[in-house]
Design an enzyme around this catalytic site. Structure first.
Site, PDB file in Angstrom:
ATOM      1  N   ARG A   1      36.336  21.744  41.420  1.00 29.09           N
ATOM      2  CA  ARG A   1      36.041  22.930  42.228  1.00 29.09           C
ATOM      3  C   ARG A   1      34.762  23.614  41.763  1.00 29.09           C
ATOM      4  NH1 ARG A   1      42.295  25.063  42.256  1.00 29.09           N
ATOM      5  NH2 ARG A   1      42.847  24.361  44.370  1.00 29.09           N
TER       6      ARG A   1
ATOM      7  N   HIS B   1      46.059  24.976  32.975  1.00 30.45           N
ATOM      8  CA  HIS B   1      45.767  24.992  34.414  1.00 30.45           C
ATOM      9  C   HIS B   1      46.408  26.271  34.951  1.00 30.45           C
ATOM     10  CE1 HIS B   1      45.129  23.913  38.525  1.00 30.45           C
ATOM     11  NE2 HIS B   1      46.422  23.796  38.785  1.00 30.45           N
TER      12      HIS B   1
END
Length: 303
Positions: free
Chosen positions: A148, A172
């Site tokens: 991303r 995460h």
């Protein structure tokens, strides 16, 4: 190559469809507690195979995992109204434990990839419950987060994402961190690159990182779930292992008796070695904080 995907929800099907585009899968099993849904998704996927590569795709039970090169776990409960993240983690831990028992019976020689969140905590539980070597039990970690960020920098700086070497590591989740000290574009430190750039009206790099960290919240708010990017990322991750590319990824791997996102060289047999990138003092502090959050969850979930 044979791949078994546990969970026929949006993420599992996105991974399956992305794998078809890679044209490397000979056999694919879709496993779900709702067998009828698994059958429907498998049939829909199979109908697309004339456009890609001839593959045998079908729904099955856990026994059908036998002979899988890779087993991908996407099954998990969704958060209910009023439910805390810890409550959800405990429920998903139970699901992972039950899946681990089936993997232990039918797929001990496979590489196991967990995508279900919270990925770091659940991958650790999966590793403990199966007893499979940690090199072959891998979480998706911060692979998507890294992708991303590179995509946002690529668009802003007008440079291919393949020329951007920047890693997001850690949990995460909200405590993940950007390794600014070793991030480069074309071999130039990323912040120095931006200082010399002639493009005007740029978004500060720190803001792009915040946008990356909040991406899942933004997407979920707008469309209900994230599935396409994680599908593409997981399929490419599997492809790189199957082809033994020795590529550097940021999966959730075993470090200091917990699983956490960190750069590692991954090949046909799973994680081969950790890439010991140098962190500055602030990054070390943030990484330790991220580790402590995962440890806290592990303590609360499994004691």
């Amino acid at each position: 190559m044979k791949v078994s995907i546990i969970g026929a929800g949006r993420v599992g099907v996105s991974i399956a469809f992305s794998l078809l585009h890679k044209e490397i899968v000979d056999e694919m099993v879709i496993i779900d507690k709702n067998f009828q849904r698994a059958e429907g998704e498998a049939l829909d996927l199979y109908h697309s195979t004339p456009m890609f590569k001839r593959s045998n795709i079908y729904a099955g039970d856990f026994e059908k995992m036998k002979g899988s090169d890779f087993v991908v776990i996407t099954a998990g409960a969704s958060q209910n109204p009023g439910e805390t993240r810890l409550d959800l983690t405990k429920r998903n831990a139970g699901i992972i434990k039950s899946i681990a028992r089936e993997i232990s019976k039918y797929a001990r020689n496979s590489i196991i990839i967990n995508v279900t969140n919270p990925v770091d905590v659940l991958t650790y539980i999966l590793w403990k419950e199966t007893g499979i070597s940690h090199e072959r039990v891998i979480g998706s970690g911060t692979i998507l987060d890294t992708s991303r960020f590179r995509s946002l920098v690529s668009r802003q700086c007008r440079v291919s994402p393949t020329s951007i070497h920047a890693y997001i590591i850690g949990e995460h989740g909200d405590s993940e961190l950007m390794v600014w000290s070793s991030a480069t574009i074309g071999g130039v430190n990323i912040k120095e690159f931006c200082k010399r750039c002639t493009i005007r009206s740029c978004t500060p790099l720190e803001n792009l990182f915040v946008e990356t960290k909040n991406a899942a919240y933004t997407i979920i708010e707008k469309k209900g779930a994230t599935n396409l990017a994680i599908g593409a990322v997981t399929a490419t991750f599997i492809e790189s292992m199957y082809k033994d590319e020795k590529r550097v990824w940021t999966p959730s791997i075993l470090i200091d008796d917990l699983y956490i996102g960190f750069p590692a060289i991954v090949g046909r047999n799973g994680v081969e070695r950790i890439v010991n990138i140098q962190l500055d003092e602030q990054e070390k502090e943030l990484f330790e904080k991220s580790k402590s959050i995962i440890k806290k969850y592990l303590t609360e979930v499994i004691g």
